[in-house]
Scaffold this motif. Structure first.
Motif, PDB file in Angstrom:
ATOM      1  N   ASP A 160       0.807  -1.183   0.004  1.00 43.62           N
ATOM      2  CA  ASP A 160       0.024   0.050  -0.004  1.00 43.62           C
ATOM      3  C   ASP A 160       0.787   1.094   0.133  1.00 43.62           C
ATOM      4  O   ASP A 160       2.136   1.292   0.559  1.00 43.62           O
ATOM      5  CB  ASP A 160      -0.899  -0.097   1.148  1.00 43.62           C
ATOM      6  CG  ASP A 160      -2.216   0.931   1.122  1.00 43.62           C
ATOM      7  OD1 ASP A 160      -2.306   1.443  -0.030  1.00 43.62           O
ATOM      8  OD2 ASP A 160      -2.754   1.149   2.020  1.00 43.62           O
ATOM      9  N   ASP A 197     -14.044   6.582  -5.815  1.00 37.65           N
ATOM     10  CA  ASP A 197     -12.929   6.339  -6.357  1.00 37.65           C
ATOM     11  C   ASP A 197     -12.831   7.501  -7.517  1.00 37.65           C
ATOM     12  O   ASP A 197     -14.044   7.968  -8.185  1.00 37.65           O
ATOM     13  CB  ASP A 197     -12.618   5.137  -7.272  1.00 37.65           C
ATOM     14  CG  ASP A 197     -12.529   4.002  -6.739  1.00 37.65           C
ATOM     15  OD1 ASP A 197     -13.031   3.998  -5.294  1.00 37.65           O
ATOM     16  OD2 ASP A 197     -12.224   3.037  -6.857  1.00 37.65           O
ATOM     17  N   THR A 241      -4.477   5.119  -4.392  1.00 36.67           N
ATOM     18  CA  THR A 241      -5.073   3.912  -4.124  1.00 36.67           C
ATOM     19  C   THR A 241      -4.596   3.243  -5.433  1.00 36.67           C
ATOM     20  O   THR A 241      -4.671   3.656  -6.504  1.00 36.67           O
ATOM     21  CB  THR A 241      -6.510   3.981  -4.157  1.00 36.67           C
ATOM     22  OG1 THR A 241      -7.029   4.698  -3.072  1.00 36.67           O
ATOM     23  CG2 THR A 241      -7.185   2.594  -3.961  1.00 36.67           C
TER      24      THR A 241
END
Length: 649
Positions: A160, A197, A241
């Motif tokens: 991540d 998103d 992300t």
């Protein structure tokens, strides 16, 4: 090209070590200011002493007042073997240096560009003594930072990236919901209530209206993936992300694999007033310099395109010839052969079409499906770009035929394997001196500096959407007036503009508005999408303008505008200037056109082509102007105008 990094003697740097009680959160600051001192970026620790979680803060000085632009940009990485976020120990801040690099862009909004910033490298280690560097730069038009693992060996999965932008509610924002083709509409909102998103770039205006900023990323290479922004959980934090696993039909890994030593892409924030945003080349500036040894074969230009008015036009040899004739009559250097060229009939095949195109003094561009298992689209030809061997074979054929550029479509993913695919295409195409246009793709990441043979990208909801449904008709005017402040800031954008007739769904923009898109939108290949009769029917002044207007520029200036409402742009090529203005709203406006960007003691012949009495009418005026002149221009609702300025000196 000059490239130098030298110590800064007088850079404002504060390195303050303080001990706080457990109730205090800030224990250390490293601050770097831009060369003009307007922008500063500071590093803070969120725990006691010199170990903990870290964030950046961005400030902007305007008219003597310093404003907090982004209160916190959270930092950190999570690797498959260990964490680099919550317990990072500050080791040192390196000597501040000046980055000063001049380069030339073959195409884009400005020909002579400058990568000029103040830079500092900050070193950390985690509890296991593994090292992480943070490279911070402050520019006159923004800030950029990237992570670095300096150790010399190791291969890991990046679990991540914890980079997250804290955006307070009451900050106005223009955001596009993410989709793999990057073809959404921008929405305007003043809070983070909608949690989803979001795609790049993302535009913001501070609550006090003193500063604008645009968030993006640049210099993405084979060692990483593209990212997007999400604000799930804490609605005020827009976190980087990785791609979803389902992207690209589930092919490829969503989490990138890195090999040390390693540097991340640049995380970029363009900062300033609206002109600073629109005129910025920061995304290209921070990116890797050109890999090409020569660029004399890279030729930007306008092209005719048959797909918009006839979705199967390239299947028909006679239609192909009609569009070649159009390009020849309009002095455009290219025509594009779109999908189904491998099934061309009705009097000729591909070889016949290429011969005809050359007989008109033009050069052909040609379409490919990127193919493979990553998309569902069966349109042909496909699978001819998939491997190095495929590309060498196909590019060899194209060289023999005299086809100078390729349009490659339907990528559907920004995973690491797809980033590698994009860059492999550019590398191989350059070896064969073939120009490239990506369609159905990601938005620009600075690659046009690294590969000047990358002429343009789609990555936008463009005129194609007049074929896809009725919803684009009412949305287009405001959308068109938003793109110069968002998507087109970060790189070339092939909207396929300037259409006067209707496709499957109608326009409500005026002819003046459509004509102005030739200036307002920048693209290294500018595909002008209307059918031949749409251009042949234009009055002489408008037709002459479309013959003469360039599509790559020496300079760009924002004269007026606000996202979604209107915009007036001036662009320079040599000693000529071209102006385009559009109205994105449903009410008439009168704008005062000023020429204070012109040099002193010079007069210019102005040709002004504005809205006439109705949407399909033009009003043409000729006059002589200078730096102190001003002209009032009436724009119809959803209207527009263009102007050209030719020096009389």
């Amino acid at each position: 090209m000059k490239n130098r990094v030298v110590p800064i003697a007088k850079l404002v740097i504060a390195l303050v070590l303080m001990t706080f009680s457990s109730s205090r959160v800030i224990s250390q600051t490293v601050s770097v200011s831009s060369p003009n001192k307007k922008i500063s970026v500071a590093l803070y620790c969120q725990q006691n002493k010199t170990t903990g979680s870290w964030h950046l803060q961005v400030n902007y000085a305007n008219s003597g007042k310093v404003s907090e632009v982004i209160p916190a940009i959270g930092l950190g990485l999570s690797r498959s073997d260990q964490d680099f976020s919550s317990e990072l120990k500050f080791l040192k801040a390196g000597k501040a240096v000046s980055v000063n690099e001049q380069y030339t862009d073959v195409h884009g909004k400005r020909s002579r560009c400058s990568n000029a910033a103040n830079e500092m490298v900050v070193a950390f280690e985690n509890p296991s003594k593994a090292k992480l560097n943070l490279i911070i730069r402050a520019y006159n038009d923004g800030i950029a930072f990237r992570y670095e693992f300096p150790e010399k060996e190791g291969k890991f999965v990046m679990k991540d990236e914890l980079t997250a932008y804290s955006i307070p509610d009451s900050t106005q924002r223009w955001l596009e919901k993410f989709n793999t083709a990057n073809e959404g509409l921008y929405s305007t909102m003043n809070n983070g209530h909608e949690q989803t998103d979001w795609g790049y770039p993302a535009l913001f205006n501070t609550a006090d209206k003193s500063c604008w900023y645009l968030i993006h990323e640049a210099d993405v290479d084979r060692s990483y993936c593209g990212t997007k922004l999400t604000n799930y959980g804490d609605k005020t934090k827009y976190k980087l992300t990785f791609p979803d696993q389902w992207n690209g039909r589930g092919k490829g890994e969503s989490k990138p694999t890195i090999t040390l030593p390693w540097k991340s892409p640049w995380r970029v924030v363009v900062v300033g007033n609206l002109a600073d945003i629109v005129e910025s080349t920061l995304v290209n500036d921070v990116s890797t310099p050109s890999k090409l040894t020569t660029t004399d074969w890279v030729k930007p230009g306008k092209a005719s395109w048959n797909y918009w008015s006839d979705n199967h036009g390239t299947k028909d040899y006679k239609v192909v010839c009609d569009f070649a004739d159009l390009a020849a009559s309009m002095n455009w250097p290219y025509t594009l052969l779109d999908w189904e060229w491998d099934a061309m009939g009705n009097g000729g095949n591909l070889e016949d079409a290429v011969k005809y195109i050359y007989s008109k003094g033009l050069k052909p561009l040609i379409w490919y499906n990127s193919g493979g298992d990553h998309n569902w689209v069966s349109a042909t030809p496909r699978d001819r770009m998939l491997t190095h061997e495929n590309r060498v074979e196909e590019f060899t054929k194209l060289n023999k035929l005299g086809i100078v550029g390729v349009k490659i479509d339907f990528f559907e993913s920004e995973k690491q394997d797809m980033i590698k695919y994009y860059l492999d295409i550019l590398d191989d195409a350059a070896k064969f001196k073939i120009m490239v246009y990506f369609h159905g793709c990601l938005v620009p990441r600075g690659w046009q500096r690294t590969y000047p043979n990358l002429m343009t990208y789609e990555g936008v909801r463009g005129a194609e959407w007049y074929n896809n449904g009725p919803e684009f008709t009412p949305a287009a005017p405001a959308h068109n007036a938003t793109l110069p402040f968002t998507r087109n800031v970060i790189g070339s954008m092939d909207y396929t503009p300037v259409t006067f007739t209707n496709s499957q769904y109608p326009h409500i923009t005026s002819y003046g508005h459509e004509l102005a898109l030739s200036v307002v939108f920048e693209s290294g290949f500018q595909h002008l999408a209307d059918r031949p009769e749409g251009y042949y029917a234009l009055p002489d002044a408008a037709k002459t303008f479309l013959k003469d207007v360039p599509n790559t520029w020496d300079n760009t200036k924002l004269l007026d505008g606000y996202p979604g409402q209107d915009i007036i742009m001036a662009r320079q090529k040599g000693d000529k200037w071209y102006i385009g203005g559009i109205n994105g709203e449903n009410s008439e406006k009168t704008k005062t056109l000023k020429f204070d960007f012109l040099p002193d003691n010079s007069s210019y012949k102005l040709t002004l082509i504005a809205d006439g009495n109705h949407d399909k009418d033009f009003k043409v005026q000729y006059m002589v102007v200078n730096k102190s002149s001003s002209v009032d221009v009436k724009l119809l609702r959803r209207g527009g105008f263009v102007a050209s300025l030719v020096s009389e000196n």
